[in-house]
Design an enzyme around this catalytic site. Sequence first.
Site, PDB file in Angstrom:
ATOM      1  N   LEU B  14      39.091  46.081  37.458  1.00  0.00           N
ATOM      2  CA  LEU B  14      39.573  45.358  36.275  1.00  0.00           C
ATOM      3  C   LEU B  14      39.396  43.858  36.502  1.00  0.00           C
ATOM      4  O   LEU B  14      40.348  43.088  36.561  1.00  0.00           O
ATOM      5  CB  LEU B  14      41.039  45.732  36.009  1.00  0.00           C
ATOM      6  CG  LEU B  14      41.534  45.665  34.555  1.00  0.00           C
ATOM      7  CD1 LEU B  14      40.524  46.286  33.592  1.00  0.00           C
ATOM      8  CD2 LEU B  14      42.862  46.376  34.421  1.00  0.00           C
ATOM      9  N   HIS B  15      38.112  43.490  36.684  1.00  0.00           N
ATOM     10  CA  HIS B  15      37.729  42.103  36.910  1.00  0.00           C
ATOM     11  C   HIS B  15      36.511  41.800  36.062  1.00  0.00           C
ATOM     12  O   HIS B  15      35.924  42.691  35.457  1.00  0.00           O
ATOM     13  CB  HIS B  15      37.351  41.887  38.390  1.00  0.00           C
ATOM     14  CG  HIS B  15      38.542  41.815  39.301  1.00  0.00           C
ATOM     15  ND1 HIS B  15      39.516  40.874  39.158  1.00  0.00           N
ATOM     16  CD2 HIS B  15      38.916  42.577  40.357  1.00  0.00           C
ATOM     17  CE1 HIS B  15      40.443  41.059  40.090  1.00  0.00           C
ATOM     18  NE2 HIS B  15      40.094  42.092  40.830  1.00  0.00           N
ATOM     19  N   ALA B  16      36.107  40.534  36.103  1.00  0.00           N
ATOM     20  CA  ALA B  16      34.834  40.118  35.505  1.00  0.00           C
ATOM     21  C   ALA B  16      34.698  40.642  34.075  1.00  0.00           C
ATOM     22  O   ALA B  16      35.652  40.597  33.294  1.00  0.00           O
ATOM     23  CB  ALA B  16      33.677  40.566  36.389  1.00  0.00           C
ATOM     24  N   ASP B  55      44.647  42.581  40.188  1.00  0.00           N
ATOM     25  CA  ASP B  55      43.637  42.880  41.201  1.00  0.00           C
ATOM     26  C   ASP B  55      43.383  44.389  41.325  1.00  0.00           C
ATOM     27  O   ASP B  55      43.388  44.946  42.421  1.00  0.00           O
ATOM     28  CB  ASP B  55      44.044  42.285  42.555  1.00  0.00           C
ATOM     29  CG  ASP B  55      42.870  42.200  43.528  1.00  0.00           C
ATOM     30  OD1 ASP B  55      41.718  42.373  43.073  1.00  0.00           O
ATOM     31  OD2 ASP B  55      43.098  41.962  44.727  1.00  0.00           O
TER      32      ASP B  55
END
Lengths: 555, 87
Positions: B14-16, B55
């Site tokens: 769950l990034h970018a 994160d």
Amino acid sequence: MPDRLSGLGVSPGAGAGPVRTIAGAVPEPPAGERHGGDAAAETARALAALEEVAADLEKRGDRAGGEARDVLAAQAMMARDPGLAELAGQKIADGGSAPRAVYEAFGVFRDMLAGAGDYMAARVADLDDIRDRTVAVLRGLPMPGVPDSDEPFVLVARDLAPADTALLDPAKVVAFVTEEGGPTSHTAILARSMGVPAVVACPGCTALAEGTVVLVDGGSGDVRPDPSAEEVARARAVAGARSAALAATGPGTTADGHAVPLLANVGGPQDVAAALEHGAEGVGLFRTEFLFLDRTTPPGEDEQEAAYRAVLEAFPYVAVRTLDAGADKPLGFLPATGEEPNPALGERGLRMLRRHPEVLAGQLAALARAARGLPVELLVMAPMVADAAEAREFTETCRTAGITRAGVMIEIPAAALRARDLAAEAAFFSIGTNDLAQYAFAADRQLGALSRLQDPWQPALLDLVALTAEGAGGKPCGVCGEAAGDPALACVLTGLGVTSLSMSPPALRAVRAALAAHTLDQCRHAATAARTAHNADEARQAAREALPGLTALGL
Amino acid sequence: MAERRVTVQTEAGLHARPAALFVQAATKAPMDVSVGRPDADPVNAKSILLVIGLDVRHGEEIVISAEGDGADAALDELVATVTANGA
């Protein structure tokens, strides 16, 4: 306005355009700064500033397109973050001014993200940028960072940091002018790699009014505000004649056929295309820091092997420099080296690798594997080698890893003075003139005030190069500093006995043209003339007089 | 209160880009939406900073919840952003 400013020309060519200045850092709003009492109005002001920043980021992203659009759209989302707005609103309700409240709200998220890994660390830099933009809007200050412009411009700054130029559109910049910096500063290196004229160490340039048209001569160092159309035309005509002379291709050689391989300095696989495009015969300096900096875990051997292979398979000859890190470029995955009062004189380069032999061993193993089965001649060299004992130790470490061609960088005056001793232990030399000048003159590379001492034409530096080439005793002795990319100096270095020249790729054509216009005897004569001079300016002038082909080529 | 428990399949976690798509979808929803790890305090799913601050990595489980008219449709859309591969 003065009718002429003068600095140090560090990237030749002529460029004219309106001045756009990079604003300095946005100051932190003072702690405890309070608003006038109308919290609702202050909150509205903060939200409007955040929205203005978000809209501007989006607009820039749309114009840039591609990957930059996604990156900037994500930044815009951060500026519009409801959690951030809520926190800033609370701080304003408590009496804080909008700039201070915004600053502190970003700080809370910054702390939250700063603790995590690589990806988060990059987001922290994004957040700082958005924060500074928002504070700049609230304070009515110019936006930090590279200015936005629809038309090509002359970029003016006190000095440029890599972060300032990461998003720079090369098509938009016609010249660089900075107040600080020397011939090896980031600005100078970037300008030469982009093939854009640049003048550094130019006092008063940041006082030029925004939008003033200036003519920049990156050869002479002249910066002329409000030039006449004739002056611009003349400067461009000379630049044009020069570029016509640079169209030739082929291996480097003097007019009488003495071969001087022309090589490229590369910082990773992304530079291969430019090196090939400018006709590099090989790579004389493959910097490997890109694999190691800005990360919290060391790169695996597989990752290293793939990156090395991408460069090794593109050229018949590649000289790789092992990791050059130290207190000034700390590695996240190694324990801190402790405070060093002079990082340039501390445990950097080979010294750092001796403290962490596993890093060097991993790098050498990956290199040996990457070269396997390729028709490339792989050379590996250590940075910051001081004496023969260090050269021997490095050569043995390379041999253990299966690498037979191990050499040393000559950057420390002691190594140049005792080159003969080192030549007995190393397969080749590569002279790093930037660091060699820094250490010979005790003059920090980054200080514009000391740029006179960083001048590669200093006869003392030429003496050290001559000693090294002589001490090499027939083994290859290249130069991979910025000096190799100066056409006149390239001829002088050849005359001093240097056997190959490695430079940022756009400099290759001018150097090829300069060498082809002179015989080896002329180069030797120019080298003697330069070493007979008593200072850098005289050396430059004496060498140019001995190299008549340069003026004819507009070099 | 509707909720979905789902394993994050996007390569970046769950990034970018997946995080941006997720938050965009949450922002479009008319009601409050929250997201978090199972058995931990959830955060506002419309906040990109709080979402990336979780994160969440590839392969981890998250719980997304929302309440009110259209909650199910909104949740389905959110689930799609973290399970659609290649995003």
